[in-house]
Scaffold this motif. Structure first.
Motif, PDB file in Angstrom:
ATOM      1  N   ASP A 118      60.752  55.195  -4.556  1.00  0.00           N
ATOM      2  CA  ASP A 118      61.934  54.548  -3.983  1.00  0.00           C
ATOM      3  C   ASP A 118      63.108  55.514  -3.932  1.00  0.00           C
ATOM      4  OD1 ASP A 118      60.715  52.108  -3.505  1.00  0.00           O
ATOM      5  OD2 ASP A 118      61.212  51.303  -5.474  1.00  0.00           O
ATOM      6  N   THR A 131      65.132  56.728  -0.672  1.00  0.00           N
ATOM      7  CA  THR A 131      66.590  56.627  -0.564  1.00  0.00           C
ATOM      8  C   THR A 131      67.204  57.964  -0.186  1.00  0.00           C
ATOM      9  OG1 THR A 131      66.623  54.845  -2.207  1.00  0.00           O
ATOM     10  CG2 THR A 131      68.693  56.018  -1.815  1.00  0.00           C
ATOM     11  N   ASP A 186      67.097  58.368   3.450  1.00  0.00           N
ATOM     12  CA  ASP A 186      67.598  57.241   4.246  1.00  0.00           C
ATOM     13  C   ASP A 186      66.460  56.391   4.797  1.00  0.00           C
ATOM     14  OD1 ASP A 186      70.284  58.013   3.884  1.00  0.00           O
ATOM     15  OD2 ASP A 186      70.141  59.431   5.534  1.00  0.00           O
ATOM     16  N   ASN A 234      63.925  53.037   4.071  1.00  0.00           N
ATOM     17  CA  ASN A 234      64.068  51.756   3.389  1.00  0.00           C
ATOM     18  C   ASN A 234      62.893  51.477   2.452  1.00  0.00           C
ATOM     19  OD1 ASN A 234      65.073  49.262   2.674  1.00  0.00           O
ATOM     20  ND2 ASN A 234      64.161  48.218   4.424  1.00  0.00           N
ATOM     21  N   ASP A 262      58.159  52.009   3.627  1.00  0.00           N
ATOM     22  CA  ASP A 262      58.451  52.815   4.811  1.00  0.00           C
ATOM     23  C   ASP A 262      58.120  54.284   4.578  1.00  0.00           C
ATOM     24  OD1 ASP A 262      59.232  50.652   6.227  1.00  0.00           O
ATOM     25  OD2 ASP A 262      61.377  50.960   6.007  1.00  0.00           O
TER      26      ASP A 262
END
Length: 626
Positions: free
Chosen positions: A314, A318, A321, A323, A327
């Motif tokens: 995660d 991040t 950019d 999600n 993704d």
């Protein structure tokens, strides 16, 4: 000249045939003194060849003397011979005699301190010394650590002006450092950082060496280098991550343990993969980072690292950019599956690539629907009966999970139906064939579970389920006889679903073959299976058309079914009695007069006539047939 591989194969230069069969007496090789004249410098190179021929002598004292003599020859001779000596010295790092390894440590440490041209050879000598920091003999490891500390301090003094700012404003140990109290000195850290780009290619080569001992040494050295390099490793992140991945995926657990120090602090090497990194760096090596994280979860999943890996994914998303990790998988799913699939023909249950593949299947989510052209062929190949049974069980388990949520996984793009024939004919049919043994039975259970997950996932239309039924109904009827209660139960549920979706297009000859197998399950030892069979019989009766032309071919079978069900209407289990009563009521619309006659013929034989009377009352309440 290209940097040579750091550690040659341990057996490359052993003259075993000579040393083991000739009886040489140990000889004393006298060290050369610093007072030698310049004439020795002119002749030193001629001594290297004979010394290297003796460095693998069968007597360890000779090997030690040769190493020490070589140290003096290089020290007071020509530095041109260093390249000729280093492969032989690296080989002695594997020597079974500690004194030999100790001699290599002392000589290499002496060169790093006193060799005239040592700055030119730092990138070649540092790996030899640092490798012995992890020696099994504490005395050797301490000697290497002491020498390395002296080398770092001396280099720091010699370059004090260049290091002024770093000396005046010393940085604290990085967060999550595995051993902050034993952090290497500034000189040692700088030496590693400035030579890392020249050392890493050799490490990458040796991590894939065919000799396990070489891979272990390379992995140990990699861990030591990373702990020295700290933040400076970011500029080499791509090659470091690739090498770490190979080390983590090694079949030899000693290799894996050698890099485990990088995971001790927070159970994850967040210091190495530090997403305070600039976003551009993350984008450039995002796939490699994901490969390493998948490998860590695959190999250490049982130790509780899974949650921490997903947190890190995660964080990586991040930083780019993106999600979240779903993704992130979607962005890299294609190359990721292709990378793993390259070796799938050789997989067994012990293959690291299989474990990585399972992680991707379990966690990639909607991304799986985008890589079906790569995913399905791998599953088809790995789930053939000739492949490793334990591997097939593991893959079926993962496949069942994703099929249960197919709309959010393999059918996220609505294309899974294109692979329905492959899944049914090439994967499920071969694995539903009967073979002796408990493992084969477990595989059949897993295959039946996969089929149930598929047809209950709501991604197939009734027409597609009928197509599956056409292919698999014979195998599922056979599986009603399996020893496994779970298999029998799921098979009843599958048949029920098949019958519900067949509607009015069921073939009479095929339909007639179903009810006797369901009747047998009314004698099952499992209460759940008995009830599932009654439910399927209700559906079967609904499939029989009510028009006279069709009913006529079923009459004898329906009469037999009535008689058998009336026996179970007097079953000791009241829930089974109630379930059978519902079956008879459902079937009464076909031949009500026939059922009434059959009921009246056996009512006096039942322990309690109550249910027979209920059935007769139900028949009397039915409207007359038109």
């Amino acid at each position: 000249m290209a940097t040579p591989s750091f550690i040659p194969n341990p057996g490359d230069h052993e003259d075993l045939d000579l040393s083991l069969h000739e009886h040489h007496e140990p000889v004393e090789v006298t060290g050369f003194l610093p007072c030698l004249t310049d004439h020795f410098h002119m002749q030193s190179e001629s001594l290297i060849g004979p010394l290297m021929q003796s460095i693998s002598h069968q007597h360890w004292k000779v090997r030690v003397a040769v190493i020490e003599a070589t140290g003096s020859v290089i020290q007071f001779g020509s530095g041109k011979s260093v390249d000729d000596v280093l492969p032989h010295f690296a080989q002695r790092l594997f020597d079974d005699v500690p004194q030999v390894r100790q001699a290599v440590t002392c000589v290499v440490g002496g060169w790093l301190l006193d060799l005239r041209d040592r700055y030119s050879f730092f990138h070649k000598l540092i790996p030899l010394l640092l490798s012995n920091l992890e020696d099994d003999i504490p005395e050797i490891a301490l000697a290497a650590a002491s020498l390395w500390e002296k080398v770092g301090l001396q280099w720091q003094r010699e370059n004090e002006d260049d290091l002024k700012d770093k000396l005046d404003f010393a940085s604290p140990p990085p967060a999550h450092h595995p051993s902050p109290d034993n952090r290497p000195g500034l000189g040692c850290r700088e030496l590693v950082f400035r030579n890392l780009s020249k050392i890493l290619p050799a490490i990458c080569h040796d991590v894939t060496d065919w000799v396990a001992g070489t891979r272990v040494k390379a992995a140990q050295l990699l861990a030591v280098l990373l702990l020295h390099a700290e933040d400076h490793v970011t500029q080499h992140l791509e090659v470091v991550l690739r090498t770490l991945h190979r080390a983590c995926a090694d079949d030899d657990r000693a290799v894996v343990r050698s890099v485990s120090c990088l995971f001790r602090s927070r159970k994850l090497w967040l210091r190495v993969v530090d997403f305070a990194l600039c976003r551009e760096d993350c984008r450039r090596c995002s796939l490699q980072l994901l490969e390493v994280l998948v490998t860590i979860e695959a190999l250490w999943g049982a130790t509780g690292l899974g949650d921490k890996v997903r947190e890190t994914m995660d964080a990586l998303a991040t930083a780019q950019d993106i999600n979240g990790r779903q993704d992130l998988y979607r962005e890299h799913a294609g190359p990721l599956v292709e990378w793993l699939a390259a070796s799938h023909h050789d997989w067994t249950v012990h293959s690291a690539e299989l474990l990585q593949f399972v992680v991707v299947i379990n966690h990639a989510g909607p991304a799986l629907g985008e890589v079906l052209p790569h995913l399905v062929p791998v599953l088809r190949s790995c789930l053939q009966p000739a492949r490793d049974p334990q591997m097939r069980l593991q893959l079926f388990s993962s496949l069942s999970r994703v099929l249960l949520s197919a709309k959010q996984t393999v059918d996220s793009q609505g294309h899974f139906h294109h692979y329905l024939d492959t899944v049914t004919k090439d994967i499920l049919v071969p694995n539903l064939q009967w073979h002796a043994g408990k493992t084969a039975a477990a595989i059949r259970t897993a295959a039946v579970s996969c089929l149930w997950a598929l047809i209950s996932s709501e991604v197939l239309s009734d027409e597609q389920i009928r197509k599956v039924q056409e292919t698999l109904m014979p195998q599922i009827l056979t599986s009603l006889e399996e020893d496994s209660q779970m298999t029998r139960l799921i098979s009843c549920q599958i048949i029920n679903t098949f019958l519900k979706t067949s509607g009015g297009v069921a073939d009479a000859d095929k339909l007639i073959k179903v009810y006797p197998e369901l009747l047998k399950r009314l004698d099952d030892v499992s209460h759940e299976v008995r009830l599932a069979a009654t439910s399927a019989l209700v559906t079967w009766l609904a499939c029989v058309r009510s028009d006279d032309d069709v009913k006529s071919c079923y009459q004898s079978h329906i009469q037999f079914l009535y008689r058998e069900l009336l026996v179970y209407l007097d079953d000791p289990d009241s829930t089974v009695q109630d379930a059978v009563l519902e079956v008879l009521k459902a079937g009464s619309v076909l031949f009500p007069e026939l059922l009434a006659r059959e009921t009246e013929a056996v009512i006096h034989k039942h322990r309690s006539p109550a249910l027979c009377q209920q059935l007769l009352q139900h028949l009397q309440a039915q409207p007359p047939a038109q």
